[in-house]
Design a protein around this motif. Structure first.
Motif, short mmCIF file in Angstrom:
data_model
loop_
_atom_site.label_atom_id
_atom_site.label_comp_id
_atom_site.label_asym_id
_atom_site.label_seq_id
_atom_site.Cartn_x
_atom_site.Cartn_y
_atom_site.Cartn_z
N ASP A 70 -1.34 -4.06 7.96
CA ASP A 70 -2.01 -4.14 9.46
C ASP A 70 -3.16 -4.65 9.52
N PRO A 71 -3.59 -5.67 9.14
CA PRO A 71 -2.68 -7.00 8.73
C PRO A 71 -2.81 -7.04 6.87
N HIS A 72 -3.87 -6.17 6.43
CA HIS A 72 -3.53 -6.33 5.17
C HIS A 72 -2.67 -5.10 4.30
N PRO A 73 -2.49 -5.33 3.17
CA PRO A 73 -1.90 -4.13 2.87
C PRO A 73 -2.63 -3.01 2.42
N ARG A 74 -2.44 -1.84 2.61
CA ARG A 74 -3.28 -0.82 2.52
C ARG A 74 -2.38 0.54 2.15
N LEU A 75 -2.69 1.65 1.30
CA LEU A 75 -2.22 2.68 0.94
C LEU A 75 -2.83 3.95 1.87
N LEU A 76 -2.20 4.65 2.51
CA LEU A 76 -2.77 6.05 2.84
C LEU A 76 -2.23 6.86 2.12
N THR A 77 -2.94 7.76 1.68
CA THR A 77 -2.59 8.91 0.69
C THR A 77 -3.20 10.26 1.23
N ALA A 78 -2.85 11.27 0.69
CA ALA A 78 -3.08 12.42 1.31
C ALA A 78 -4.55 13.14 0.68
N ASP A 79 -5.04 12.57 -0.30
CA ASP A 79 -6.58 12.84 -0.82
C ASP A 79 -7.39 11.74 -1.02
N GLY A 80 -7.02 10.51 -0.32
CA GLY A 80 -7.84 9.43 -0.51
C GLY A 80 -8.64 9.12 0.93
N PRO A 81 -9.19 8.26 0.63
CA PRO A 81 -10.11 7.80 2.09
C PRO A 81 -9.29 7.74 3.45
N GLU A 83 -9.44 5.72 5.58
CA GLU A 83 -8.81 4.35 6.14
C GLU A 83 -7.94 4.06 5.29
N GLY A 84 -7.49 4.60 4.12
CA GLY A 84 -6.75 4.33 2.88
C GLY A 84 -7.49 3.17 1.95
N TYR A 85 -6.51 2.98 1.14
CA TYR A 85 -6.83 1.99 0.09
C TYR A 85 -6.37 0.57 0.22
N LEU A 86 -7.30 -0.52 0.33
CA LEU A 86 -6.89 -2.02 0.47
C LEU A 86 -6.10 -2.11 -1.08
N LEU A 87 -5.07 -3.05 -0.85
CA LEU A 87 -4.23 -3.21 -2.07
C LEU A 87 -4.37 -4.70 -2.22
N VAL A 88 -4.39 -5.26 -3.60
CA VAL A 88 -4.57 -6.50 -4.17
C VAL A 88 -3.86 -6.54 -5.52
N SER A 108 1.84 0.36 13.29
CA SER A 108 2.55 -0.39 12.45
C SER A 108 3.53 0.54 11.71
N PRO A 109 4.48 -0.36 11.20
CA PRO A 109 5.55 0.25 10.28
C PRO A 109 5.22 0.62 9.11
N SER A 110 5.64 1.66 8.31
CA SER A 110 5.00 2.20 7.01
C SER A 110 6.26 2.63 6.34
N ARG A 111 6.13 2.54 5.15
CA ARG A 111 6.96 2.64 4.16
C ARG A 111 6.24 3.62 3.05
N LYS A 112 6.95 4.85 2.60
CA LYS A 112 6.60 5.80 1.54
C LYS A 112 6.82 4.99 0.16
#
Length: 301
Positions: A70-81, A83-88, A108-112
């Motif tokens: 949204d629009p960059h790939p990112r990962l939302l975790t339980a113990d992370g920041p 805003e999540g981690y940007l993924l590259v 935005s759609p999300s997937r585990k």
């Protein structure tokens, strides 16, 4: 003839150097050494310090969370920041997750997802260099799409990238703060190097590397400063909410002035870019809109 030379007169083939010449030579040598040391110290103090980025090169960890694009790939975790981690990807490559990017102001759609990656971070944001990624089929959650309104903002001088449009109702639903007509001055950087993969990760010395990274799909952003001296990364988007990348290559590593609509969602900043142009003007500080508390409104709503 040498024996008749006046005192203090240097004769190369005479064994003993006159005392006055010796003292003068010693003082000059010591003075030059002290001057070199002082100049070295002054130059070292004038050099800009490296940024605080960290790249845990060689350390690969497992992460689990919700994958969004949204629009960059990112990962939302339980113990992370928050805003999540940007993924590259590895090297100078973005991460292809085979998913259509969504504007950041829409649900935005999300997937585990589970992945293994290397952490890159600095005080502004965090990123994961993904080594392996497990993508389950289907989305666990999806939000409604929005229709852009017909509002068109006037273009100013510089390169007009497109006209402006917006969806205030959908923004309110996602707690987005919008400030129209913002002019930001900063430097376009590739986020991977700036967050810590390279030092320096910005400026003219890093320009060629940043261009290669952005060509490879690494998210580009505008690096700006607030009145308090804090740095922020502002992601530049086109009016459809899709990220700008190769369109920015000619301005990478140079001071630029960007005009558009600034949006803040959580701790992430986005600028729907209308015009962009190089500038030599002093870099002004940027007033970053504060996070809105639930139930409050902004003047631009």
């Amino acid at each position: 003839m040498a024996r008749n030379a006046p005192p203090g007169f240097y004769v190369g083939y005479v064994d003993e150097t006159p005392p006055g010449v010796s003292r003068f030579a010693r003082r000059v040598a010591i003075g030059l050494l002290l001057l070199a040391a002082v100049l070295g110290a002054v130059l070292a103090l004038l050099l800009e310090r490296f940024d605080e980025g960290v790249f845990e090169y060689g350390t690969v960890r497992g992460y689990e969370g919700e994958l969004l694009v949204d629009p960059h790939p990112r990962l939302l975790t339980a113990d992370g920041p928050a805003e999540g981690y940007l993924l590259v990807g590895v090297g100078k490559h973005g991460l292809d997750v085979d998913s259509e990017p969504s504007p950041p102001w829409t649900p935005s759609p999300s997937r585990k997802t589970g992945l293994s990656g290397t952490l890159i971070r600095n005080p502004e944001a965090a990123m994961l260099e993904v080594h392996s990624l497990e993508l389950p089929e289907g989305a666990t959650e999806a939000g409604p799409a929005i229709e852009p309104d017909a509002t068109a903002a006037p273009a100013t001088s510089g390169s007009a990238l497109d006209s402006e449009s917006g969806g205030p109702e959908a923004e309110a639903a996602t707690n987005v703060i919008r400030v129209s007509g913002q002019t930001l001055v900063g430097e376009i950087v590739d986020t991977k190097c700036y967050l810590g993969a390279m030092k320096p990760g910005r400026g003219k010395p890093h320009r060629d590397c940043a261009s290669l990274c952005i060509r490879g799909g690494i998210p580009a952003a505008l690096l700006v400063r607030t009145e308090g001296g804090e740095r922020h990364l502002v992601h530049l988007l086109n009016p459809q909410g899709q990220p700008l990348g190769r369109e920015l290559l000619e301005w990478v590593g140079e001071p630029v002035e960007v005009w558009g609509t600034l949006r803040r969602r959580d701790n992430r900043l986005f600028l729907r870019t209308i015009t962009i142009r190089p500038t030599r003007a002093p870099v002004p500080s940027v007033v970053v809109p504060a996070v809105r508390e639930p139930g409050t409104a902004t003047a631009d709503d």
